[in-house]
Design an enzyme around this catalytic site. Structure first.
Site, PDB file in Angstrom:
ATOM      1  N   GLY A 216      28.447  48.725  21.811  1.00 54.15           N
ATOM      2  CA  GLY A 216      28.733  48.854  20.381  1.00 54.15           C
ATOM      3  C   GLY A 216      30.039  49.591  20.170  1.00 54.15           C
ATOM      4  N   ASN A 217      30.298  49.980  18.947  1.00 54.81           N
ATOM      5  CA  ASN A 217      31.481  50.798  18.670  1.00 54.81           C
ATOM      6  C   ASN A 217      31.133  51.790  17.573  1.00 54.81           C
ATOM      7  OD1 ASN A 217      32.298  49.676  15.953  1.00 54.81           O
ATOM      8  ND2 ASN A 217      32.314  47.805  17.179  1.00 54.81           N
ATOM      9  N   ARG A 218      32.071  52.682  17.249  1.00 52.87           N
ATOM     10  CA  ARG A 218      31.731  53.814  16.375  1.00 52.87           C
ATOM     11  C   ARG A 218      31.989  53.550  14.894  1.00 52.87           C
ATOM     12  NH1 ARG A 218      34.778  58.555  18.538  1.00 52.87           N
ATOM     13  NH2 ARG A 218      35.818  57.155  19.963  1.00 52.87           N
ATOM     14  N   SER A 219      32.156  52.288  14.505  1.00 49.66           N
ATOM     15  CA  SER A 219      32.348  51.984  13.079  1.00 49.66           C
ATOM     16  C   SER A 219      31.113  52.447  12.297  1.00 49.66           C
ATOM     17  CB  SER A 219      32.537  50.472  12.911  1.00 49.66           C
ATOM     18  OG  SER A 219      32.382  50.133  11.553  1.00 49.66           O
TER      19      SER A 219
END
Ligand code: C5P
Length: 409
Positions: A216-219
């Site tokens: 995933g990513n930190r958005s």
């Protein structure tokens, strides 16, 4: 939440969740509202009308033929109400309301009110995902109704799925937001996006590795949610395709479509485009790659773990570029984001051309990622404009100013 005290009609449909309508009435009263209850015949089989009569001090209306009602009680309630909430709204009730039926106390009252209406659906998840239900919900939204829930959770059948009635506090919150909007509606300037359908994607995507792990990513999704809220406040009909976030539910008039992966996001966006969209804003941080294989079982530490493990990835589709390539005319207007670590304008312009879109909102990761405010540059075919640093909501309005100008061309 709101100092406004309102007269609220609660319509109770015939589902197991009808017992929660008692708690909803209590919650509305606790907030100072005056409540009267109407019930369908099926609703009155799930919860005794006398319970509602007892807690509201007014007879719960279940039968329009009851001779004790002098005059037409549904018309009287329709004039009396500042807002009406239907909880639980069953599949049948939504269908009948969407088609203008008025053959029980709830439907007849719904057909007489001139106030905001909020539906809180509850049903088995298969009934909720039925194409007929989807069509009826869209039709009711088109007629101006708002929705809260259903939420995902344990259902009466013992299964877990989308179909559980929203919690009474959440229904009361949603109702107060709808009421507050209707209070200020007259004071608002002309809504420059009314009549337009705006689709916004938000948040990260989660690309599964196995049943418990993902890439995933930190958005956080805050920029996309701010855009959706701002577009709705300016009169647009808004679909928010949201990756996993921890943000509170958006305004009940916004249709939120929850997704996890890039492929799910692509399918949801294509679905909403088929229904017709004037503007698509891709604010989501879509993963460019996903694991080639998703393990059915949790991946275990194996003997070779000492030497590490190689993870094979495959490319995800570039959703925005595909939308740009598929577009024949100038609609939908396409807006993308470019999160960069340097050379924002040059890179944003590259993306504008490569993805064949109308506007790129460029920003530097250090300026906004994970924060409440941001510094962005709007890049279109003719110009690059740096906006003053602002909150995500302020920037959302500035981006929509440009969208409104581009769509008017
Ligand atoms: O190429 P880059 O990922 O920087 O482009 C960012 C823009 O493209 C964003 O608007 C993002 O939502 C969109 N995008 C997409 N599908 C991808 C990757 C990015 O739609 N697979």
């Amino acid at each position: 939440m709101l100092a406004l005290v309102a007269r609220i009609v609660v319509g109770v449909g015939g589902g197991i969740a009808a017992f929660k309508a008692v708690l909803l009435v209590r919650e509305l009263q606790r907030r100072g509202h005056e409540v009267r209850v109407v019930m369908t015949r099926a609703g009155a089989r799930f919860v005794g009308p006398v319970t509602f009569t007892g807690i509201t001090g007014r007879p719960a209306v279940t039968d329009l033929w009851d001779p004790s009602y002098a005059g037409e009680v549904h018309v009287e309630l329709g004039v009396w109400a500042d807002a009406m909430v239907v909880a639980p709204a069953t599949m049948n009730l939504l269908a009948r309301s969407a088609h203008g039926f008025a053959d029980d106390a709830v439907l007849a009252t719904l057909s007489c009110v001139a106030c905001p209406v909020l539906f809180a659906p509850a049903m088995h998840h298969r009934m909720w995902s039925r194409p007929a239900t989807r069509r009826n919900v869209e039709r009711l939204r088109g007629d101006g109704a708002a929705f809260v829930g259903p939420v995902c959770g344990p259902l009466a059948s013992g299964e877990v799925g989308d179909g559980r009635l929203a919690e009474p506090e959440d229904i009361a919150d949603a109702l107060e937001r709808v009421l507050a909007d209707s209070e200020t509606a007259d004071a608002k300037p002309a809504s420059d996006l009314s009549g337009l359908t705006v689709v916004v994607s938000a948040g990260p995507t989660h690309e599964d590795l196995d049943p418990v792990r993902y890439l995933g990513n930190r958005s956080t999704g805050r920029m996309g949610y701010a855009l959706a809220e701002a577009a709705r406040a300016r009169g647009a009909s808004v679909v928010l395709v949201s990756g996993p976030t921890t943000l509170p539910d958006p305004h009940p008039a916004i249709r939120r479509v929850p997704v996890r992966s890039a492929l799910e996001m692509k399918a949801a966006l294509e679905g909403s485009l088929e229904a017709g969209a004037d503007v698509v804003i891709m604010a989501a941080a879509v993963a460019d790659f996903r694991p080639k294989d998703v393990a059915a079982e949790k991946i275990k530490k194996s003997k070779d773990a000492q030497e590490g493990r190689v993870l094979e990835l495959v490319r995800n589709p570039d959703i925005l570029a595909e939308l740009g390539a598929a577009r024949t005319g100038s609609r939908p207007l396409l807006v993308g984001f470019a999160l960069e670590t340097s050379d924002v304008v040059v890179r944003a312009r590259g993306k504008l051309e490569r993805k064949k879109v109308d506007l790129i909102v460029g920003n530097l990761a250090r300026d906004g990622f994970g924060k409440d405010d941001n510094l962005v540059t709007l890049v279109d075919a003719h110009s690059a404009t740096e906006l003053p640093r602002g909150t995500k909501r302020e920037l959302a309005d500035a981006i929509l100013d440009r969208v409104a100008a581009l769509i008017a061309r």
